[in-house]
Design a protein around this motif. Structure first.
Motif, PDB file in Angstrom:
ATOM      1  N   ASP A  62       0.832  -1.210   0.000  1.00 31.25           N
ATOM      2  CA  ASP A  62       0.000   0.000   0.000  1.00 31.25           C
ATOM      3  C   ASP A  62       0.863   1.256   0.000  1.00 31.25           C
ATOM      4  N   ALA A 117      -5.707   2.874   0.118  1.00 28.60           N
ATOM      5  CA  ALA A 117      -6.381   3.996   0.775  1.00 28.60           C
ATOM      6  C   ALA A 117      -5.520   5.254   0.652  1.00 28.60           C
ATOM      7  N   ARG A 218     -11.852   4.988  -3.435  1.00 30.70           N
ATOM      8  CA  ARG A 218     -12.214   4.400  -2.131  1.00 30.70           C
ATOM      9  C   ARG A 218     -12.307   2.898  -2.235  1.00 30.70           C
ATOM     10  N   ARG A 219     -11.862   2.237  -1.210  1.00 33.06           N
ATOM     11  CA  ARG A 219     -11.927   0.782  -1.201  1.00 33.06           C
ATOM     12  C   ARG A 219     -13.354   0.322  -0.952  1.00 33.06           C
TER      13      ARG A 219
END
Length: 219
Positions: A62, A117, A218-219
């Motif tokens: 991430d 994110a 957005r996840r």
């Protein structure tokens, strides 16, 4: 005063660390554009560094995705600010589009939106990017060249459409993206379309909203 040899050694290590970081980011961009689900081990392998060297810089996948995408966002902002220095609003608008297509910034959006994110800093920069795009669009409208129903939100999807053009040969990809951007710019230019139906014909449907574009991250 530090020993010259030691100082040179530190400088050399810093230079190597910088080279490693550049190699990791270049590799991450290539690997994740090809396969967003690829593991970080694939990035380390392509960069020619050990996995431990990668994890010393990034806490995980991430973090790496955020850095790659944030670099692309910063490039977008820098190109928009450069374009706004141009006095002619239409030329500023079109030169901005061409530079962003050449930089291939929006391939990241096409492939990686929603895969991590975003940070608060990224969201602030995204808001700045929207502001600059709106300013470029407004100035292009004021020039009298940009069709009246074009919205700054349309810029995002025009650029993503060009980014979707991808072939094994990078040079062929670059030229085809420029070709299709040129076709789109010609369709937006009221000076070229005064005598055609497209000059007065309404575009189908409204432009994407800022909320719709943001939702994809957005996840």
């Amino acid at each position: 005063m530090p020993h010259p040899t030691r100082a040179a050694g530190l400088s050399g290590r810093r230079a190597q660390a910088q080279r490693n970081d550049s190699a990791i980011l270049d590799a991450a961009r290539t690997v994740f554009l090809h396969d967003p689900k690829a593991p970080v081990a694939a990035v380390a392998s392509r960069a020619g560094v050990g996995i431990s060297a990668l994890y010393r810089r990034y806490g995980g996948k991430d973090d790496l995705l955020r850095r790659v995408c944030h670099d692309g966002l910063r490039r977008y902002i820098a190109e928009a600010e450069t374009a706004l220095a141009e006095e002619d609003g239409w030329r500023a608008f079109t030169s901005f589009l061409r530079r962003i297509v050449d930089a291939d910034v929006h391939s990241l959006t096409v492939h990686l939106a929603g895969s991590f994110a975003p940070t608060a800093e990224m969201r602030a920069d995204a808001a700045r990017a929207f502001e600059l795009a709106a300013l470029l669009t407004r100035r292009a409208h004021e020039s009298g060249r940009l069709r009246a129903d074009f919205s700054s939100a349309d810029i995002v999807l025009v650029l993503e459409g060009c980014a979707a053009v991808r072939f094994p040969d990078p040079e062929r990809t670059r030229l085809l993206r420029r070709r299709y951007l040129a076709l789109q710019i010609a369709g937006l230019d009221t000076a070229r379309a005064v005598e055609s139906e497209s000059a007065s014909e309404k575009l189908p449907g409204p432009p994407a909203t800022e909320e719709e574009l943001d939702l994809r991250w957005r996840r």
